[in-house]
Design a protein around this motif. Structure first.
Motif, PDB file in Angstrom:
ATOM      1  N   LEU A  96      -1.947  -3.355  -7.718  1.00 46.22           N
ATOM      2  CA  LEU A  96      -1.984  -1.954  -7.082  1.00 46.22           C
ATOM      3  C   LEU A  96      -1.240  -0.887  -7.647  1.00 46.22           C
ATOM      4  O   LEU A  96      -1.751   0.251  -8.137  1.00 46.22           O
ATOM      5  CB  LEU A  96      -1.465  -2.171  -5.832  1.00 46.22           C
ATOM      6  CG  LEU A  96      -2.286  -2.910  -4.691  1.00 46.22           C
ATOM      7  CD1 LEU A  96      -1.356  -3.111  -3.345  1.00 46.22           C
ATOM      8  CD2 LEU A  96      -3.510  -2.142  -4.195  1.00 46.22           C
ATOM      9  N   VAL A  97      -0.287  -1.472  -8.653  1.00 50.72           N
ATOM     10  CA  VAL A  97       0.642  -0.622  -9.222  1.00 50.72           C
ATOM     11  C   VAL A  97       0.977  -1.150 -10.648  1.00 50.72           C
ATOM     12  O   VAL A  97       1.954  -1.954 -10.823  1.00 50.72           O
ATOM     13  CB  VAL A  97       2.090  -0.524  -8.465  1.00 50.72           C
ATOM     14  CG1 VAL A  97       2.864   0.517  -8.691  1.00 50.72           C
ATOM     15  CG2 VAL A  97       1.734  -0.392  -6.787  1.00 50.72           C
ATOM     16  N   HIS A 136       8.269   2.565  -8.324  1.00 52.29           N
ATOM     17  CA  HIS A 136       7.614   1.584  -8.720  1.00 52.29           C
ATOM     18  C   HIS A 136       8.731   0.310  -9.240  1.00 52.29           C
ATOM     19  O   HIS A 136       8.480  -0.044 -10.505  1.00 52.29           O
ATOM     20  CB  HIS A 136       6.494   1.846  -9.844  1.00 52.29           C
ATOM     21  CG  HIS A 136       5.460   2.662  -9.425  1.00 52.29           C
ATOM     22  ND1 HIS A 136       4.164   3.084  -9.945  1.00 52.29           N
ATOM     23  CD2 HIS A 136       5.386   2.946  -7.993  1.00 52.29           C
ATOM     24  CE1 HIS A 136       3.794   3.857  -9.216  1.00 52.29           C
ATOM     25  NE2 HIS A 136       4.215   3.983  -8.069  1.00 52.29           N
ATOM     26  N   GLN A 158       0.691  -1.209   0.063  1.00 52.50           N
ATOM     27  CA  GLN A 158      -0.036   0.085   0.009  1.00 52.50           C
ATOM     28  C   GLN A 158       0.866   1.322  -0.100  1.00 52.50           C
ATOM     29  O   GLN A 158       0.402   2.210  -0.803  1.00 52.50           O
ATOM     30  CB  GLN A 158      -0.967   0.093   1.278  1.00 52.50           C
ATOM     31  CG  GLN A 158      -1.872  -1.073   1.186  1.00 52.50           C
ATOM     32  CD  GLN A 158      -3.028  -0.557  -0.026  1.00 52.50           C
ATOM     33  OE1 GLN A 158      -2.995   0.414  -0.177  1.00 52.50           O
ATOM     34  NE2 GLN A 158      -3.920  -1.819  -0.277  1.00 52.50           N
ATOM     35  N   ALA A 213       2.016   1.860  -3.557  1.00 52.49           N
ATOM     36  CA  ALA A 213       0.989   2.476  -4.245  1.00 52.49           C
ATOM     37  C   ALA A 213       0.706   3.865  -3.834  1.00 52.49           C
ATOM     38  O   ALA A 213       0.305   4.504  -4.827  1.00 52.49           O
ATOM     39  CB  ALA A 213      -0.224   1.250  -4.104  1.00 52.49           C
ATOM     40  N   GLN A 214       0.583   4.189  -2.517  1.00 52.01           N
ATOM     41  CA  GLN A 214       0.220   5.454  -2.306  1.00 52.01           C
ATOM     42  C   GLN A 214       1.232   6.728  -2.210  1.00 52.01           C
ATOM     43  O   GLN A 214       0.811   7.596  -2.686  1.00 52.01           O
ATOM     44  CB  GLN A 214      -0.589   5.366  -0.774  1.00 52.01           C
ATOM     45  CG  GLN A 214      -1.850   4.388  -0.806  1.00 52.01           C
ATOM     46  CD  GLN A 214      -2.176   4.167   0.366  1.00 52.01           C
ATOM     47  OE1 GLN A 214      -1.603   4.393   1.482  1.00 52.01           O
ATOM     48  NE2 GLN A 214      -3.176   3.246   0.452  1.00 52.01           N
TER      49      GLN A 214
END
Ligand code: 5AD
Ligand code: SF4
Length: 469
Positions: free
Chosen positions: A322-323, A286, A276, A279-280
């Motif tokens: 998520l990514v 990445h 998370q 992702a955030q």
């Protein structure tokens, strides 16, 4: 007051006093050092500390070994060939030492922490006068003082698995820096010597880490890589009061920090919180370097990796969900004891399934003192070599496939270097997700961010053009 897992401030002050005295004595003598670093980022990072200390003592960096008054090898022992190479390197300095009796030849790093190694080297190479391990860098002033007084010094004390903060540093990359978040490793993967030579896992305090990043970004650095043998177990020693996911959040808002990277991750500890955070947090890159080592459950168990193939693949799936633009790189060992042809095929199929951007592949190398080295079902060298070749061929095809996805892609690149190719200058640098691209441009753009569009792929690399500086 810091707890006792830190080297006491009074001891650090004592070393500083010695350094100061040496500086006064040496500064007019124009002495120079040459540090040659083997192995991983951890060693690269240690060498920056060692160089910083030598500068504090009054040395400056030499251009080459031939000119240097002090030559130091920072060694690795993760695989066997490193040792042979080191012996060759040290042997080769004997003539130089004969011609230049004042030359100090030293050896440090992981290999010096191996049982009996320091003694063996001192005996074999009379021209070596300084040996020290990975946990005593802070004592360099004192050690060097003794060497300058004509003694031979070897300090590889295992009792000192502690953290020394505030040592001088010489960092010469103006855009990017490594920052240790922890030292040592507690995982004891059965093939790996690191826990024996680098000692128990210990995390730095979040504040020390953040302060270091603030000071680095203050000097113009925009990319930070957090370093640990297994960054996902940050804080497990209870001393940091924070998990790795929390640490990412805690440091990511440092002003001027454009790219936050970390390595290495361990699949057993990479949890949803970390995913998370990736992702955030806008500046967390990445890219995850996620060593898998093997694609076969039986081998993973014998490696003491504590995850299964399916668990590994589920992390990859979840992170991709998520990514979407995330890229993975990995480490793989072939020919681990007991690896059947079928088990090796499982590794091949995992490589095929995941599609890593890159893989660092190794033939298993028995390391004395580790559990796997004692096994009787060692794989013959020719088999390991053949498997390694097959694996590399497969990964080469996967790399091409991965590259092809990028044709037409554009994004921001941090310019890392340039290649003068006769008729034109090619710059290169990485997208945030670690993909490297080459493109024509002006060397003045070094260390800057530019937007680059990918035009084509050349087997291993992406070729592009700048669309905005
Ligand atoms: N033999 C071969 N490769 C090894 N590695 C660690 N120990 C060994 C060994 N004994 C590899 C692992 C690790 C990388 C840094 O080196 O793949 O992730
Ligand atoms: Fe070695 Fe495993 Fe620790 Fe990595 S996690 S340093 S492979 S013991």
């Amino acid at each position: 007051m810091k707890e006792n897992r830190y080297i006491a401030e009074r001891e650090l002050d004592r070393q500083k006093e010695i350094a100061k005295a040496l500086y006064a004595e040496l500064v007019d003598r124009d002495l120079t050092f040459f540090v040659e670093t083997f192995g991983c980022q951890m060693n690269v990072r240690d060498s920056e500390t060692i160089k910083g200390e030598l500068i504090e003592i009054g040395y400056s960096e030499a251009e080459s070994k031939d000119e240097a008054d002090l030559i130091l090898f920072n060694t690795c022992c993760v695989r066997d060939h490193a040792e042979k190479r080191l012996m060759g390197n040290i042997g080769a300095l004997k003539d130089l030492k004969d011609r230049k009796p004042g030359l100090i030849v030293g050896i440090c790093g992981c290999m010096m922490q191996q049982e009996g190694m320091a003694k063996k080297l001192l005996k074999r190479f009379p021209h070596v006068s300084l040996i020290f391990g990975t946990n005593v860098l802070y004592r360099l002033p004192e050690m060097l003082q003794s060497v300058l007084n004509g003694e031979r010094v070897a300090v590889t004390d295992r009792a000192e698995d502690a953290i020394a903060e505030g040592l001088p540093q010489m960092r010469d990359n103006p855009r990017s820096a490594f920052v240790n978040i922890m030292y040592g490793c507690d995982n004891f993967c059965s093939y790996c010597i690191v826990p024996y030579v680098r000692g128990r896992e210990r995390s730095r305090s979040p504040k020390d880490i953040r302060d270091e990043i603030v000071s680095l970004t203050g000097s113009g650095i925009t990319e930070i890589t957090l370093l640990g043998q297994n960054v996902n177990s940050y804080g497990n020693d209870g001393a940091a009061g924070m998990t790795f996911a929390e640490l990412l959040r805690y440091v990511s808002d440092v002003p001027g920090l454009k790219r936050l990277r970390f390595m290495s991750s361990h699949p057993k500890d990479l949890n949803e919180d970390v995913m998370q955070a990736i992702a955030q947090l806008p500046n967390v890159c990445h890219h995850v370097h996620l060593p898998v080592q093997s694609g076969n459950d039986e081998i993973l168990k014998h490696m003491n990796r504590r995850y299964t193939r399916e668990r590994y693949l589920s992390i990859i799936r979840r992170l991709r969900e998520l990514v979407p633009d995330i890229e993975f790189t990995t480490d793989i060992i072939v020919g681990f004891p007991g690896e059947t042809e079928e088990a090796f095929r499982d590794t091949m199929s995992l490589i095929d399934e995941v599609g890593f951007a890159a893989a660092f592949t190794f033939a298993y190398s028995p390391r004395q003192g580790t559990v796997a080295a004692k096994r009787e079902d060692q794989i013959p060298e020719p088999v390991k070599k053949r498997r390694l070749r097959e694996l590399n061929e497969l990964q080469a095809r996967k790399t091409v496939e991965n590259n092809e996805k990028y044709i037409g892609f554009n994004g921001e690149v941090l310019v890392e270097g340039c290649d003068d190719r006769g008729d034109e200058t090619m710059l290169y640098g990485k997208y945030q997700n670690f993909k490297m691209v080459y493109f024509p441009g002006d060397p003045d753009l070094l260390n800057r961010y530019v937007t680059v569009r990918v035009l084509k792929t050349n087997k291993n690399s992406l070729m592009g053009e700048m669309i905005d500086a």
